[in-house]
Design a protein around this motif. Structure first.
Motif, mmCIF file in Angstrom:
data_model
loop_
_atom_site.group_PDB
_atom_site.id
_atom_site.type_symbol
_atom_site.label_atom_id
_atom_site.label_comp_id
_atom_site.label_asym_id
_atom_site.label_seq_id
_atom_site.Cartn_x
_atom_site.Cartn_y
_atom_site.Cartn_z
ATOM 1 N N CYS A 93 14.292 53.908 10.333
ATOM 2 C CA CYS A 93 13.190 53.680 10.733
ATOM 3 C C CYS A 93 13.566 54.190 12.526
ATOM 4 O O CYS A 93 12.756 54.520 13.305
ATOM 5 N N ALA A 94 14.354 53.478 12.854
ATOM 6 C CA ALA A 94 14.776 53.252 14.417
ATOM 7 C C ALA A 94 15.117 54.877 14.936
ATOM 8 O O ALA A 94 14.812 55.433 15.807
ATOM 9 N N ARG A 95 15.551 55.126 14.635
ATOM 10 C CA ARG A 95 16.434 56.050 14.260
ATOM 11 C C ARG A 95 15.175 57.662 14.145
ATOM 12 O O ARG A 95 15.248 58.468 15.511
ATOM 13 N N PHE B 175 22.514 56.605 19.942
ATOM 14 C CA PHE B 175 20.961 55.226 19.666
ATOM 15 C C PHE B 175 19.660 55.821 19.870
ATOM 16 O O PHE B 175 18.821 55.190 19.154
ATOM 17 N N ARG B 176 19.122 56.717 20.552
ATOM 18 C CA ARG B 176 18.008 56.677 21.179
ATOM 19 C C ARG B 176 17.226 57.512 19.917
ATOM 20 O O ARG B 176 18.299 58.402 18.851
ATOM 21 N N GLN C 245 13.227 50.722 23.661
ATOM 22 C CA GLN C 245 13.056 49.497 22.998
ATOM 23 C C GLN C 245 13.897 49.590 21.721
ATOM 24 O O GLN C 245 14.582 48.901 21.461
ATOM 25 N N ILE C 246 13.265 50.670 21.299
ATOM 26 C CA ILE C 246 13.839 51.317 20.138
ATOM 27 C C ILE C 246 15.407 51.360 20.449
ATOM 28 O O ILE C 246 16.367 51.387 18.961
ATOM 29 N N THR C 247 15.900 51.713 21.706
ATOM 30 C CA THR C 247 17.163 52.496 21.691
ATOM 31 C C THR C 247 18.084 51.008 21.262
ATOM 32 O O THR C 247 19.138 51.089 20.699
ATOM 33 N N GLU D 38 33.494 56.416 21.370
ATOM 34 C CA GLU D 38 32.758 56.349 22.026
ATOM 35 C C GLU D 38 31.437 55.900 21.676
ATOM 36 O O GLU D 38 31.181 55.299 20.437
ATOM 37 N N ASN D 39 30.631 55.115 23.394
ATOM 38 C CA ASN D 39 29.125 54.764 23.398
ATOM 39 C C ASN D 39 29.572 53.732 22.048
ATOM 40 O O ASN D 39 28.213 53.816 21.441
#
Length: 643
Positions: A248-250, A282-283, A299-301, A353-354
């Motif tokens: 859901c965040a994605r 993760f955005r 916030q979602i990220t 990475e990231n």
């Protein structure tokens, strides 16, 4: 037969006349043409597109209108009438606003009521009067039946019928009647709906799809991998819960969790704000029709990172306590060199990475922080006490199954795990070996037991629900491994690849499909396998009809996320007494476009199979039930009434 049972049956049928009437009724119904089945799959929260397909019956509504009125009214009138049936309230308002005076409007009312009555008559022509009556708006049932069955060869009742229509209009009931007739038509063109999996995830409105299904007159569901994830979360699986929040965040759909189902995400946000920063991978995926502010996106990220790391930690203990899952290769947190920011996967070193590893203890990487444990406990409590989610999950369990044999066809969302030679893959569970149908039956038993015992969170049944989401021999996943971690942290796309089960190329072969149909007790000469799960890339020339028509794959891209890959906006399947047709759909723009311009989203209909002889009710699942009832009633006649 047990006399006690016949005595009980005699209490319901307490006279010879009642038994005889019921036998005659059932025997007559058995000889009616079978009703139309409607198959959809992989809806993925796309309520607007789904509800339009539901309203137009994948083109059946307009087809019926054309059958009756082609050559009688103009094409634009056919389009307007179809739109009226699809969206009666909105279309009525547009039509009413187009008239200059009441006289013109009343003339239109009279004409449209007569047309709608003809449409209802045609759409219900293969049903009993009793079944039709149940489909009619209750407040108008008597009036509609009078108009439906009118016969006036002697011209004795012409004024009677005219007066009925006049009074409906003069008493201000025309709108209500037309709206009722529209919804009755929608119901009559489709006798039964099959949802071949994946109602949830990616799209924004799975809850509205669930409400539509709860209110639908006849439906069954074959669970998809995403549906099982939600069932698993409600059943007590914290790793399934972490997955649904991550997805859901994605897709920027956390409002489904928080606003729709009332699950408090504040504790998770507080944790995320404490440990995580912005991170490009993760955005959330942007939605064109959603205005998410930069602050909300950040916030979602952060939430996305927090729940992803919790998920990876939660997976490890399951893998370790279930060696028969054969997933030790997925203990990725233990394969990380945190100093070098590298990971060793299958002997190959990849640069990470990231990364967002602030909450990981390199000495014990799968250990949850105390804060993370508390967050997951609160989330699980909130999920299991959401009244709306409980209603939806209970319905999903009641109407759902992993597979269904229906009218000679096998409906399954994913696959039957096979090896390269086409043999059923074997899985060892608690010293017992399972394969094919037995394996799927075991999976379903585990899911149902887990759902019935939501307080058990680390038992085999609950772990098995997660395995259905991600395991190699899961009939819903159908791949060697799920490379979620690699997609986040490794740039080399070779590491992202997920090898599919051989089923997905062997299903092109007719012999494979025939073997599977036999495994499930179905006639391979007449049966078909109906699949979802894997989007058909029609844009690249892939054919959804495979194995000489024995296999039909109906995931064509309801989910907007897949439409650029498939080139269309979904397939649906229709199966009536004449045969089976596949319908391809174009992208659903808006309801307004249909209301104002009469456009529709249907594309091409393709014949899958044509019945040599029109199929009757007696050849269906419903027919089998009726035949059993007839047998019982005949025995009751012999036992109680024939001397």
């Amino acid at each position: 037969m047990d006399k006690n049972y016949l005595d009980l049956l005699a209490q319901k049928y307490n006279s010879e006349e009642k038994v005889v009437t019921e036998i005659i009724n059932y025997e007559a119904i058995l000889n009616l043409p079978k009703g139309t089945e409607h198959f959809v799959s992989d809806l993925h929260g796309e309520y607007q597109a789904f509800q339009h397909v539901l309203r137009n019956g994948s083109g059946r509504v307009k087809e019926k209108i054309r059958d009756i009125f082609s050559g009688v009214i103009y094409e634009n009138e056919i389009n307007d009438m179809a739109a009226l049936v699809y969206y009666p309230e909105e279309k009525l308002q547009i039509i009413k606003n187009s008239f200059d005076n009441e006289q013109e409007l009343n003339h239109w009312y009279k004409e449209m009521i007569q047309r709608m009555i003809k449409l209802i008559s045609y759409a219900s022509s293969k049903y009993t009067r009793s079944k039709l009556r149940k489909a009619l708006p209750e407040q108008f049932a008597y009036i509609i039946e009078e108009l439906l069955y009118k016969k006036d060869e002697f011209a004795n009742k012409e004024e009677y019928y005219n007066k009925i229509v006049q009074q409906i209009i003069s008493l201000g009931q025309a709108d209500k009647l037309i709206i009722g007739l529209a919804y009755s038509t929608q119901r009559l063109v489709v006798d039964h709906l099959h949802v071949v999996g994946d109602i949830y995830d990616r799209g924004p409105e799975p809850d509205k799809i669930m409400e539509a299904l709860i209110n639908y007159h006849s439906v069954d569901i074959q669970w998809g991998n995403h549906d099982v994830l939600w069932l698993g979360a409600f059943s007590g699986s914290k790793v399934c819960l972490a997955n649904i929040i991550r997805i859901c965040a994605r897709y920027d759909n956390l409002d489904i969790i928080e606003d729709v189902y009332g699950i408090n995400l504040r504790p998770l946000l507080n944790l995320a704000e404490k440990y995580y920063e912005d991170n490009p991978v993760f955005r959330p995926k942007t939605q064109t029709d959603k205005n998410t502010s930069d602050h909300e996106r950040l916030q979602i990220t952060k939430i996305h990172q927090a729940i992803a790391m919790i998920q990876f930690k939660l997976e490890s203990p399951i893998i370790k306590r279930r060696p028969n899952f054969n997933m030790s290769g997925r203990l990725l947190l233990e394969k990380i060199d945190f100093d070098k920011r590298e990971i060793n996967i299958n002997g190959k070193i990849y640069l990470l990475e990231n990364t967002c590893f602030k909450t990981i203890n390199p000495e014990q990487p799968d250990e949850l922080l105390e804060e993370e444990k508390q967050v997951m406990d609160k989330l699980l409590f909130s999920v299991q006490h959401s009244e709306k989610l409980a209603r939806h999950m209970n319905f999903l369990m009641k109407k759902g199954s992993l597979y269904l044999q229906y009218n000679g066809n096998l409906l399954i969302h994913g696959c039957i795990p096979l090896d390269e030679k086409g043999n059923m893959e074997k899985m060892m569970i608690e010293n017992e070996t399972y394969a094919g149908r037995e394996l799927l039956d075991l999976f379903e038993q585990c899911l149902r037991r887990s759902f019935a015992n939501p307080d058990q969170t680390e038992d085999l049944d609950t772990d098995m629900v997660w395995y259905l989401w991600t395991g190699e021999y899961s009939s819903l996943f159908g791949k060697r491994e799920m490379t979620t971690f690699e997609r986040y942290f490794i740039q080399d796309k070779e590491a992202h690849k997920e090898k599919k089960n051989p089923y997905y190329h062997l299903r092109e072969q007719e012999e494979t499909c025939r073997t599977i149909l036999k495994e499930f007790g179905l006639n391979p000469d007449q049966g078909h396998i109906i699949n979802g799960h894997t989007p058909v890339k029609e844009i690249d020339g892939e054919n959804p009809i495979k194995a000489n028509g024995k296999m039909v794959v109906i995931d064509g891209g309801f989910s907007k996320a897949y439409q650029s890959k498939t080139g269309i906006a979904g397939y649906t399947l229709l199966y009536n007494s004449y045969g089976m047709q596949l319908v391809a759909h174009q992208h659903f723009n808006s309801k307004e476009d249909i209301l104002l311009n009469g456009t529709d989203v249907l594309s091409v209909k393709r014949l899958v199979d044509k019945e040599l002889k029109r199929k009757k009710v007696m050849e269906t699942n419903v027919g089998e039930e009726l035949l059993q009832k007839v047998t019982l009633l005949n025995r009751l006649m012999e036992y109680r009434y024939i001397k």
